[in-house]
Design a protein around this motif. Structure first.
Motif, PDB file in Angstrom:
ATOM      1  N   ALA A 177       0.866  -1.248   0.017  1.00  0.00           N
ATOM      2  CA  ALA A 177       0.073  -0.011   0.017  1.00  0.00           C
ATOM      3  C   ALA A 177       0.767   1.239   0.053  1.00  0.00           C
ATOM      4  N   PRO A 178       1.586   1.634  -1.269  1.00  0.00           N
ATOM      5  CA  PRO A 178       2.530   2.669  -1.285  1.00  0.00           C
ATOM      6  C   PRO A 178       1.865   3.934  -0.827  1.00  0.00           C
ATOM      7  N   ILE A 179       0.521   4.136  -1.413  1.00  0.00           N
ATOM      8  CA  ILE A 179      -0.180   5.337  -1.311  1.00  0.00           C
ATOM      9  C   ILE A 179      -0.807   5.634  -0.065  1.00  0.00           C
ATOM     10  N   GLU A 180      -0.961   4.601   0.770  1.00  0.00           N
ATOM     11  CA  GLU A 180      -1.489   4.863   2.291  1.00  0.00           C
ATOM     12  C   GLU A 180      -0.258   5.079   3.077  1.00  0.00           C
ATOM     13  N   CYS A 181       0.883   4.515   2.926  1.00  0.00           N
ATOM     14  CA  CYS A 181       2.139   4.803   3.509  1.00  0.00           C
ATOM     15  C   CYS A 181       2.731   6.011   3.284  1.00  0.00           C
ATOM     16  N   LEU A 182       2.526   6.702   2.020  1.00  0.00           N
ATOM     17  CA  LEU A 182       2.815   7.981   1.878  1.00  0.00           C
ATOM     18  C   LEU A 182       1.833   9.116   2.497  1.00  0.00           C
ATOM     19  N   ALA A 183       0.687   8.610   2.725  1.00  0.00           N
ATOM     20  CA  ALA A 183      -0.351   9.338   3.257  1.00  0.00           C
ATOM     21  C   ALA A 183       0.169   9.735   4.873  1.00  0.00           C
ATOM     22  N   GLY A 184       0.535   8.188   5.313  1.00  0.00           N
ATOM     23  CA  GLY A 184       0.693   8.022   6.984  1.00  0.00           C
ATOM     24  C   GLY A 184       2.160   9.068   7.148  1.00  0.00           C
ATOM     25  N   ALA A 185       3.099   8.983   6.298  1.00  0.00           N
ATOM     26  CA  ALA A 185       4.150   9.885   6.574  1.00  0.00           C
ATOM     27  C   ALA A 185       4.014  11.148   6.528  1.00  0.00           C
ATOM     28  N   GLY A 186       2.924  11.678   5.509  1.00  0.00           N
ATOM     29  CA  GLY A 186       2.514  12.863   5.240  1.00  0.00           C
ATOM     30  C   GLY A 186       1.816  13.549   6.745  1.00  0.00           C
ATOM     31  N   ILE A 187       1.053  12.469   7.294  1.00  0.00           N
ATOM     32  CA  ILE A 187       0.223  13.077   8.540  1.00  0.00           C
ATOM     33  C   ILE A 187       1.192  13.077   9.714  1.00  0.00           C
ATOM     34  N   THR A 188       2.205  12.365   9.703  1.00  0.00           N
ATOM     35  CA  THR A 188       3.226  12.353  10.816  1.00  0.00           C
ATOM     36  C   THR A 188       4.207  13.627  10.743  1.00  0.00           C
ATOM     37  N   LEU A 189       4.386  14.066   9.154  1.00  0.00           N
ATOM     38  CA  LEU A 189       5.381  15.199   9.391  1.00  0.00           C
ATOM     39  C   LEU A 189       4.566  16.493   9.386  1.00  0.00           C
ATOM     40  N   THR A 190       3.030  16.418   9.550  1.00  0.00           N
ATOM     41  CA  THR A 190       2.322  17.655   9.999  1.00  0.00           C
ATOM     42  C   THR A 190       2.771  18.046  11.269  1.00  0.00           C
ATOM     43  N   GLY A 191       3.459  17.133  12.111  1.00  0.00           N
ATOM     44  CA  GLY A 191       3.701  17.507  13.475  1.00  0.00           C
ATOM     45  C   GLY A 191       4.924  18.432  13.565  1.00  0.00           C
ATOM     46  N   VAL A 192       5.898  18.352  12.576  1.00  0.00           N
ATOM     47  CA  VAL A 192       7.092  19.273  12.485  1.00  0.00           C
ATOM     48  C   VAL A 192       6.794  20.953  12.840  1.00  0.00           C
ATOM     49  N   PRO A 193       5.837  21.538  11.939  1.00  0.00           N
ATOM     50  CA  PRO A 193       5.413  22.749  12.328  1.00  0.00           C
ATOM     51  C   PRO A 193       4.907  22.989  13.835  1.00  0.00           C
ATOM     52  N   VAL A 194       4.090  21.955  14.049  1.00  0.00           N
ATOM     53  CA  VAL A 194       3.553  22.228  15.448  1.00  0.00           C
ATOM     54  C   VAL A 194       4.538  22.043  16.453  1.00  0.00           C
ATOM     55  N   TYR A 195       5.585  21.169  16.368  1.00  0.00           N
ATOM     56  CA  TYR A 195       6.740  21.087  17.140  1.00  0.00           C
ATOM     57  C   TYR A 195       7.457  22.286  17.288  1.00  0.00           C
TER      58      TYR A 195
END
Length: 488
Positions: free
Chosen positions: A432-450
């Motif tokens: 599931a490459p698309i789902e993995c990419l989406a999961g990585a993207g959601i995780t990286l939304t935490g960078v600006p929050v951090y």
């Protein structure tokens, strides 16, 4: 922070000491409670509903049973590595705390972020929906329970368990112990009836000439192992509550060994029992394997199985809520979440703000139709962080050889588990490459929050005043304050 492991509070001074009568989390989790928490969190609805996923990918009965055994062994290795980490870094928070001490604040925050916004709320929502469906299933049979009734009962489940966990640690652990016993009783019923069938000679599909019939391939076996490991998910949750476990250096490893042994044996026996009551084809066509088994062998008492499935999922929601609140609590104590989440009710000694936040987020997830999709997105990230935490054990082994570790595992064990996590991540990307990419993207939304919430310390005074006013308001509403500690 990541380079000062030996000087960190956890490794230098041991767990935080608590004065008698002070406002803080108390060590009320016994060995039995710890076993109940692990077993209750691992055994949810999966073993009752979807063993067909392993069978479908394995290709035949024999390989499927081997996959269940291997999944149990790998999960046990991971759990033992967490016992090592949990006694070396004796703080609650599980892998978040380990990643924080070993690899630094940013990856730890990202782990906390994805748990906060997706993994825990979605998990609670899905399991609560499963509970509601199966508690209503016998009432509406042969029809399907209406969606509105299922959603309403799921919301009631989340609200009730949030209240129970806020009330006291003892009430939450008693609920966990009770429903863990219920789900083990349900599996015992399945196993006993399966053994009766074996005693009658009903072993057709377990006979060697048929058990290995069916095509298998490396890709299918990989997917089957992926499904099997997910069925054991939940073994890591005990270390989220390390600071509330009595004598953790003894009880953490003991509870893990006992729990993983029990769960692995029960899972294997339950799968053997299923094959005595239905053909592999019937299992593949079933949406709820345990219910189909009950209809085949329990006759008029078939309704017992869906009720026990409901009990099982109810206990799983309770255990996950108990653990996730401690994760939010520790994250706030480290300055990665708002201060209010690091506070304890002055009367109940429970992390009420963290529990209330978890309950609210879970209710929000009940309102979205994408809750299952979001969990698929997050599963890929979950294994990355689990692997990172256990990789930290390898780092400790070579970088801090003199660090005190009451439970020291051979270095080969974390290496094996890290390789297993790498395997799961690769399989996830392949399937599931698309789902993995989406999961990585959601995780990286935490960078600006951090960088806004944690790294940026010189916030304008007007903004910090607003935050402080909000914190004080919530303190008054929930009658809570920060922990009171003293050094040992």
């Amino acid at each position: 922070m990541g380079s000062d492991l030996e000087d960190s509070p956890a490794s230098a001074d041991g767990p935080r000491a608590v004065r008698e009568g002070s406002v803080a989390l108390k060590r009320k989790v016994t060995l039995i409670n710890a076993i109940g928490l692990i077993v209750g969190n691992i055994i949810g609805s999966g073993i009752f509903i979807s063993p067909k996923g392993v069978l479908q990918d394995a290709g035949n009965v024999g390989v499927a049973l081997i996959i269940w055994a291997i999944s149990g062994v790998i999960s046990a290795i991971g759990a033992l590595c967490y016992a090592d980490l949990g006694t070396a870094i004796p703080r609650s928070g599980g892998d978040y705390s380990y990643i924080l001490d070993i690899f630094g604040p940013l990856p730890a925050f990202l782990r906390l972020w994805v748990e906060l916004i997706i993994v825990r709320p979605c998990t609670h929502a899905v399991i609560a929906l499963t509970f509601a469906f199966y508690i209503l299933y016998p009432v509406y049979t042969p029809c399907t329970p209406p969606d509105s009734a299922v959603a309403l009962l799921a919301a009631l489940c989340i609200c009730l368990l949030t209240f129970v966990n806020c009330a006291s640690v003892r009430s939450a652990t008693r609920v966990q112990d009770l429903f863990t016993a219920a789900k083990l009783l349900a599996l015992a019923i399945i196993v006993i009836f399966g053994m009766i069938q074996l005693g009658k000679g009903e072993v057709l599909h377990l006979a060697p000439e048929l058990a290995w019939r069916g095509a298998t391939n490396v890709g299918g076996i990989s997917l089957a192992l992926y499904s099997g490991l997910w069925a054991f998910a939940g073994w890591a949750d005990l270390t989220f509550v390390t600071e509330e476990i009595r004598d953790p250096s003894r009880n953490v490893p003991r509870s893990i060994v006992i729990s993983m042994t029990v769960v692995t044996i029960v899972y294997l026996l339950a799968n053997v029992a299923y094959f005595t009551g239905m053909t592999p084809q019937e299992m593949l066509e079933s949406d709820a394997v345990a219910v189909t088994f009950g209809l085949r062998l329990l006759g008029a008492a078939w309704w017992i199985i869906p009720i026990f499935v409901a009990f099982s999922t109810f206990g799983a929601v309770n255990g996950s809520m108990f653990a996730s609140a401690r994760l939010y609590f520790v994250g706030a104590r480290e300055g990665h979440l708002p201060d209010i989440l690091a506070m304890v009710n002055v009367h109940r000694y429970t992390p009420v703000p963290s529990l209330v936040l978890g309950g609210i987020l879970s209710l929000v997830m009940l309102c979205t139709t994408d809750v299952y999709v979001l969990i698929n997105y997050a599963s890929f990230v979950y294994w990355i962080f689990i692997g990172m935490a256990i990789l930290g054990l390898v780092v400790i082994e070579f970088k801090y050889p003199n660090m005190e570790r009451p439970v020291k595992m051979p270095v080969v064990l974390p290496i094996i588990f890290v390789l297993a996590c790498l395997f799961i991540v690769v399989v996830s990307i392949w399937v599931a490459p698309i789902e993995c990419l989406a999961g990585a993207g959601i995780t990286l939304t935490g960078v600006p929050v951090y960088f806004f919430g944690v790294y940026w310390q010189s916030k304008p005074q007007w903004l910090t005043d607003k935050f402080d006013a909000c914190t004080v308001f919530c303190q008054k509403i929930m009658t809570c304050c920060k922990e009171e500690h003293q050094k040992e």
